[in-house]
Write a protein that holds these residues in place. Sequence first.
Motif, short mmCIF file in Angstrom:
data_model
loop_
_atom_site.label_atom_id
_atom_site.label_comp_id
_atom_site.label_asym_id
_atom_site.label_seq_id
_atom_site.Cartn_x
_atom_site.Cartn_y
_atom_site.Cartn_z
N GLU A 44 0.56 -1.19 0.22
CA GLU A 44 -0.16 -0.02 -0.31
C GLU A 44 1.07 0.98 0.12
O GLU A 44 0.29 2.27 -0.67
CB GLU A 44 -0.66 -0.05 1.53
N GLU A 45 2.22 0.79 0.36
CA GLU A 45 2.97 2.83 0.78
C GLU A 45 3.02 2.92 -0.11
O GLU A 45 3.69 3.76 -0.44
CB GLU A 45 3.94 2.04 1.74
N PHE A 46 3.35 1.64 -1.41
CA PHE A 46 4.63 2.07 -2.83
C PHE A 46 3.63 1.62 -4.21
O PHE A 46 4.17 1.01 -4.69
CB PHE A 46 5.72 1.29 -2.60
N LYS A 47 2.45 1.78 -3.38
CA LYS A 47 1.29 1.72 -4.51
C LYS A 47 1.78 2.33 -5.97
O LYS A 47 0.84 1.78 -6.84
CB LYS A 47 -0.04 1.84 -3.69
N ASP A 48 2.01 3.29 -6.01
CA ASP A 48 2.49 4.45 -6.89
C ASP A 48 4.37 4.48 -7.25
O ASP A 48 4.49 4.64 -8.24
CB ASP A 48 2.00 5.72 -6.69
#
Length: 261
Positions: A44-48
Amino acid sequence: MSTNNTEIELTDEQILQFEQQIKDEEAQKIPLVCQDEPLLKLEEEFKDNEPFLQKIKNLSRKHNRIRKCRGDGNCFFRAFAFAWFESALHDNDKFKTALARLKMTPKLLEKGGFQPLAFEDFYEITVEQFENIPKYASDPDMFLVNFQSEEISNAIVMHLRFVASAYLRVHADEYEPFLVAEMISIDEFCAMHVEAFGRESDHLQIIALAKALDTPVEVIYLDGSSDSEAAVHEFWPDESQKGQRQPLQLIYRPGHYDILY
């Protein structure tokens, strides 16, 4: 009426201090050591961030949880310490072996040029906490609470920093060649980058601590490369032992270490 349009120029040092202050303020918002959580949280933290995200998703084949540590520059030493203590929680043989190794560190420190007055308080807190591990086995929450205490946690971090520094100083001939590009001696490197509280860690600190405490470490590196798999760096105290013991597992992303399960 004259208008003064002079802009205040900040020095590089002032800019770094300002950036560090922002980092410190952000870091204070999370505990020194957090509760472990599903690896999905990291997704979730690095979803982008596609390169990171792909590597994290592939990690989930072997790992399912992560324990974050505060990003205060001490995260490697804190993550190592917590993972090292935790590895002995339910393994009595490992507990006895690691405690014996820990009790040998004052000799290494004195050999590395440290006066007992400089390290004995940090050492005593570290040993006291390690000796409590059998009690923590039935009360893991108290184990975590103590690692979240600034006084206890930071004392353990400082002791391990001194241990790593002493190891590098004692084995200067072996490790000084790594510092040719920096044009500094091993003593200068240790004073500036190993013993200094809040300074980030790299390979030399990991090698030194793994060897000094006879504890293998595996670091999984997240980076922006196009590879779908994260690179794995192994640090074995003795290469002949490779594969015979379970290393502590840490995950690294630029400037930060956490614990992986």
